[in-house]
Design a protein around this motif. Structure first.
Motif, mmCIF file in Angstrom:
data_model
loop_
_atom_site.group_PDB
_atom_site.id
_atom_site.type_symbol
_atom_site.label_atom_id
_atom_site.label_comp_id
_atom_site.label_asym_id
_atom_site.label_seq_id
_atom_site.Cartn_x
_atom_site.Cartn_y
_atom_site.Cartn_z
ATOM 1 N N SER A 123 3.164 3.759 -4.642
ATOM 2 C CA SER A 123 4.058 4.921 -4.580
ATOM 3 C C SER A 123 5.529 4.562 -4.299
ATOM 4 O O SER A 123 6.017 3.530 -4.760
ATOM 5 N N GLY A 124 6.227 5.417 -3.554
ATOM 6 C CA GLY A 124 7.657 5.229 -3.288
ATOM 7 C C GLY A 124 7.971 3.904 -2.624
ATOM 8 O O GLY A 124 9.031 3.316 -2.865
ATOM 9 N N GLY A 125 7.057 3.420 -1.805
ATOM 10 C CA GLY A 125 7.248 2.140 -1.129
ATOM 11 C C GLY A 125 7.318 0.980 -2.098
ATOM 12 O O GLY A 125 7.917 -0.060 -1.809
ATOM 13 N N ALA A 164 0.841 -1.199 0.000
ATOM 14 C CA ALA A 164 0.000 0.000 0.000
ATOM 15 C C ALA A 164 0.877 1.250 0.000
ATOM 16 O O ALA A 164 0.521 2.292 -0.546
ATOM 17 N N GLY A 165 2.028 1.132 0.620
ATOM 18 C CA GLY A 165 2.966 2.255 0.698
ATOM 19 C C GLY A 165 3.994 1.968 1.768
ATOM 20 O O GLY A 165 3.769 1.123 2.629
ATOM 21 N N ALA A 166 5.144 2.638 1.699
ATOM 22 C CA ALA A 166 6.108 2.534 2.799
ATOM 23 C C ALA A 166 5.382 3.025 4.050
ATOM 24 O O ALA A 166 4.601 3.969 3.978
ATOM 25 N N TYR A 192 -0.584 0.411 -9.975
ATOM 26 C CA TYR A 192 0.700 1.033 -9.639
ATOM 27 C C TYR A 192 0.444 2.528 -9.748
ATOM 28 O O TYR A 192 0.042 3.012 -10.804
ATOM 29 N N SER A 193 0.629 3.214 -8.631
ATOM 30 C CA SER A 193 0.196 4.614 -8.632
ATOM 31 C C SER A 193 1.090 5.489 -7.767
ATOM 32 O O SER A 193 1.691 5.040 -6.796
ATOM 33 N N VAL A 194 1.140 6.745 -8.119
ATOM 34 C CA VAL A 194 1.943 7.706 -7.380
ATOM 35 C C VAL A 194 1.299 8.038 -6.033
ATOM 36 O O VAL A 194 1.955 8.483 -5.105
ATOM 37 N N SER A 249 -2.445 6.821 -3.546
ATOM 38 C CA SER A 249 -3.635 5.980 -3.513
ATOM 39 C C SER A 249 -4.813 6.771 -4.069
ATOM 40 O O SER A 249 -4.871 7.990 -3.915
ATOM 41 N N LEU A 267 8.244 1.573 -5.550
ATOM 42 C CA LEU A 267 9.393 1.884 -6.406
ATOM 43 C C LEU A 267 10.715 1.505 -5.747
ATOM 44 O O LEU A 267 11.687 1.181 -6.435
#
Ligand SMILES: [Zn+2]
Ligand SMILES: [Zn+2]
Lengths: 299, 322, 322, 299
Positions: free
Chosen positions: B205-207, B164-166, B225-227, B229, B209
């Motif tokens: 996002s960054g998590g 989901a994300g870092a 895959y998104s910048v 949510s 990438l």
């Protein structure tokens, strides 16, 4: 505990709340046009009234409490670089609307008119204290200093330019993160800037990253946190996730000073906190330390 | 349908309803000893075409829901099905072992590789242990350690992205989440071994990438895959997180959208109904796609590999040059 | 005597006593307007020879006491007196900035160098802030970061060693004290820039060695360098820490002993009475010795430098080969 | 707070307190001589009585609670290596008494007699699962597995041998730290072993470090913590400073399990905890992963 995670991912909101008055944000040139010299500005932090002319003379640092107002890219360039030394590069690169994002075109048009900037970063070459360098200076007024394809491309080009011409690089970060209006292409700029920076590193060139208020999200989590030397202006908000996202995701109480420059220094993430008025001097000294000498060790 | 039948998504309801009816009719027929096989076959056929219609026309938001499906196969399940002889290696040698990011040694066919991936929990207890698959900085630092080790020993790297994300937490910030993500990205851009990335679920996002830079980027049909949510985007733009579906559309986050802008190289088709309906089939397809992609780059000279990787990420921006 | 006169060590008492007497006589003569200059000169001569006798015949344990003298100059004082234009750089980029280990950029004469050193406090408050100069793992990790940076930019490294030991604490263990010390040692053995080490006070075991590997190892006359503290050794061997003086003798920890086994390359003489009695003079000597040693190696080809460094540490063992 | 620091630096004491009964410590060969087969041994951890023959058959792991008794270097070599494959190297290197340390000569003589070992580490080459490797196995019975000049030299030689012959290296650490009887020369072995290990790394060769109970002080703080892969036996005491030193210096309460293998795994310091009975198999698998193949990537 986590169900609100996505609901609350409001990277920009925190920053907007802290936005200083438009009048104070504008670049010197712009401000001069809009404000008569006699105007007073209220300090964000100590609430004291400051004569606008004094604030500008003091590089937009509150003379009473040292609060650092945000400043524009050109203001920075003007006070930092040796007079007449700056030469802008890659000014012809600007944002398109690559994924037809609702309202993005209008947003861009409006921001360009209001700021007289073409893009969220100004790139070029110049000198500080006589030492030539490549430079990238972000501007928060351009959609929160967000990094879209054009910002990323300009940074990549200036990094590549530095590697090719063997110049040290200094960037000034100010950003709420990625520019969501360009979707995944914006995220990819994190990889693009980082890999261009690898070329600077491979050439053994110095990269100084200066973090200003605020530097968060995808900009902090890419090139801005990868400086050989990282400097922050005092009191700048610096971090990956926004305080609101953290609080809504984790229900944690955040201590005073959380994610401020001083917090980052204590946690080992930055090298130095430097007052804006000392920045020029500090950069000049650091650049001089890294000038290539005859006595250099061949590796 | 092997798994996940008890978690049905909104848009699956008509289908589930129909399947339930079929079952009722079957039971009725059995009980009453009436031959209804022809009728049942006809409704089943109807159900199948309904399923095809639903799953071939999923909206981006529906795909997000499939990508987040609680029964969607996780990294450990894929390891079991795709790789042989997995040995998990632990720790960042600095602070902690992060169970949200799993890494180790494995054989892909007969090739020794280093594998890394986000690991969500498969139940509530495991989700708490694995922090819902969201790594702290130490997770990314473990990844960096294992990737550099792979480079030292000339092993290809395969990463599985599903996050989901870092993790956005106080301690994660204290220990430099941004720095860890950035460093992982930087290292991946210069690692002298082939890297194949598979985005299996959420590419947050960054998590995402941070283990998502590579020579070949593959993506499952229903992954996203998104910048940011969709909910986050909607919150910021329209101050209304419930407009997430709209944001999902605007952000162009589906595999097809990403293939169109060349952010990914290939879409890996999922079994009809989503990966969770047939993990074995899914894993088989993934294995085949990784192998083909890896074989295409495994013998490249490291300099050529790195030049190509550089160009790949170099050309992803879309801007105006006057 | 400029500093430190109020902290006198046991073995200095006769000297202090004599100096006090001289002062009394001087005051008496002044008050009574009697010319006693000849007598005073004679006692002063006596005091001088007593001082020489004491300080040229110090026992190892007495040297330990001088090395630990609360007024002994610390790294920051030496920086001020030896280097120009110091810019302190902070942080390990992982967890914390450790004030017990200071590092940064400076000019030695006109040579840009990276300097690193243990930093004890100069009063109780600073000692608490600097943890009595005993680094946590993050201190050594900062050192590693700055040393690798020095290598990147081809800068020589100068380290100042003055530490009782790497901090033995719960959190230090949790964050891998042993790993941090070992990694620092490993990195120093392969850094492609000249390294000059100056042991200025306490050379406490692994915590000292972690910034103590280099091409030239210089040591102040009254510093000590030991595998274990004399107290620790006495405790283990004789179950009696008060026999530390004996252990100090047995362990061979003085500069002379270390020069004899080639663990150090050179002894830097201290002002009579110890470094703290004249920090300026001390710093001047140190500067001169660093410069001479650095100049002898600064133009070496990195491969030659590394080969020599390897041989240097390679031959330090004394064993029996049958 | 700190005044007791030096008074309390008793690296060895903690370990001695935990020492298992002499009978259990001895290598199989030695034990056989001393103990009739019918003898019972009491488990350190679960206090149950174990038939000695069963304990030996179980590689000195308590069949009831999996407690790992300490074992000697030769015992390890015997059960780990492919039968007949081990060839000892550098056996002729032994400790002298380089600084005339009080009682050291007598200590050496006594230990050599009691253990039938010449030095605290056995080095050589052999095979595990058919894969050739270089090996260093420490023995706690030899002055607490302490690292003096001879131990350091033997390890340096085996690392250099591995680099020269392109062999992977495995070490088994068991040590209270440096051997203080050799003063500073003992400390220097930390640097010597680390730099020899750099040569192994430069050749791109695998180094697996296995930590057994206890691995502390200068051995943990040098080569033993620098494995590409680090394995620990369950429940082993592993750390830099001894628990008593920490408690006396800091007055901190140490949690149960502090500095045990499981604690280190949680804190990210080791890769794997492997039961002694699985060790051979795990090592064989890891070695096979790192065997050089034709398809290796040229760097
Ligand atoms: Zn103010
Ligand atoms: Zn037991």
């Amino acid at each position: 505990m986590f169900k609100d995670l996505f609901r609350s991912k409001q990277k920009y909101v925190t920053i907007r709340q802290r936005e200083v008055p438009e009048s104070a944000l504008h670049a010197t040139e712009t401000v001069k046009k809009e404000l008569p010299d006699g105007l007073w500005v209220k300090c964000e932090k100590c609430n004291q009234m400051i004569y606008h002319k004094d604030l500008v003379k003091n590089l937009k640092v509150c003379p009473k409490c040292q609060y650092h107002f945000r400043i524009g890219a050109w203001e920075r360039i003007n006070y930092l670089l040796d007079p007449g030394s700056f030469q802008e590069l890659f000014a012809n690169i600007t944002s398109g609307d690559p994924i037809n994002f609702p309202g993005y075109r209008e947003k861009l048009e409006q921001v360009r008119k209001a700021t007289e900037l073409k893009e969220g970063v100004v790139t070029g070459v110049g000198k500080i204290g006589g030492v030539p360098l490549a430079l990238g200076v972000m501007d928060f007024r351009f959609i929160g200093g967000s990094m879209g394809s054009a910002v990323g491309e300009k940074l990549v080009r200036i990094f590549e330019y530095a590697a090719e011409h063997e110049l040290p690089v200094v960037t000034f970060a100010v950003s709420g993160g990625a520019r969501m209006h360009e979707g995944i292409l914006s995220l990819m700029q994190m990889a693009a800037t980082c890999q261009a920076l690898s070329r600077v590193a491979e050439k053994g060139l110095l990269y100084i990253s200066v973090l200003t208020d605020p530097t968060t999200g995808g900009v902090f989590a890419s090139f801005a946190s990868q400086g050989d030397i990282i400097i922050a202006e005092p009191g700048a908000l610096i971090g990956f996730a926004g305080a609101r996202v953290i609080q809504q995701t984790t229900r944690q109480t955040l201590p005073p000073g959380f994610q401020r420059s001083e917090f980052l220094l204590e946690h080992g993430m930055i090298d130095l906190i430097v007052n804006r008025k000392e920045l020029r001097n500090t950069l000049a000294r650091l650049l001089r330390y890294h000038q290539r000498r005859k006595r250099v060790i061949n590796q | 349908m092997k798994n996940g039948s008890k978690y049905s998504l909104d848009f699956e309801r008509p289908l589930k309803e129909l399947e339930k009816r079929i079952e009722e009719i079957r039971l009725f027929a059995e009980e009453k000893q009436i031959d209804m096989s022809e009728e049942i076959a006809r409704i089943e056929e109807k159900a199948r075409s309904l399923k095809v219609e639903i799953f071939k026309n999923l909206t981006p938001w529906q795909k997000v829901q499939i990508a987040r499906h609680p029964k969607r196969p996780t990294f450990l399940e894929y390891i079991e099905l795709i790789f042989d002889g997995f040995i998990e290696l632990h720790g960042d040698r600095l602070y902690r072992d992060d169970p949200a990011l799993v890494g180790g040694l494995a054989y892909l066919a007969d090739i020794p590789v280093t594998i890394l991936g986000h690991q969500k929990g498969r139940d509530t207890k495991e989700n708490i242990y694995r922090n819902f698959g969201m790594p702290h900085p130490e997770g990314y630092r473990k990844a960096i350690r294992l990737m550099k080790q792979a480079e030292k020993f000339g092993r290809p790297i395969i990463t599985f992205v599903d996050v989901a994300g870092a993790y956005p937490g106080k301690e994660a910030e204290e220990r430099g989440q941004g720095e860890a993500v950035a460093k992982a990205i930087m290292e991946m851009t210069v690692l002298k071994v082939p890297i194949v990335v598979v985005i299996t679920g959420e590419g947050g996002s960054g998590g995402a990438l941070a283990i998502g830079v590579g020579d070949r980027i593959l993506m499952l049909e229903n992954a996203y895959y998104s910048v940011i949510s969709p909910e986050g985007c909607a919150s910021i733009l329209w101050k209304d997180a419930s407009r997430a579906a709209e944001a999902a559309e605007a952000l162009r986050i589906t595999a097809e959208d990403l293939l169109a802008v060349e952010v990914i190289d290939e879409i890996i088709p999922e079994p009809l109904g989503g990966a969770h309906t047939n993990p074995e089939e899914m894993a088989g397809t993934i294995k085949e796609r990784i192998l083909e992609n890896l074989n295409a780059i495994i013998d490249l000279d490291p300099n050529e590999l790195l030049t190509k990787r550089y160009q790949k990420f170099r050309r992803l921006g879309r801007y105006v040059e006057e």
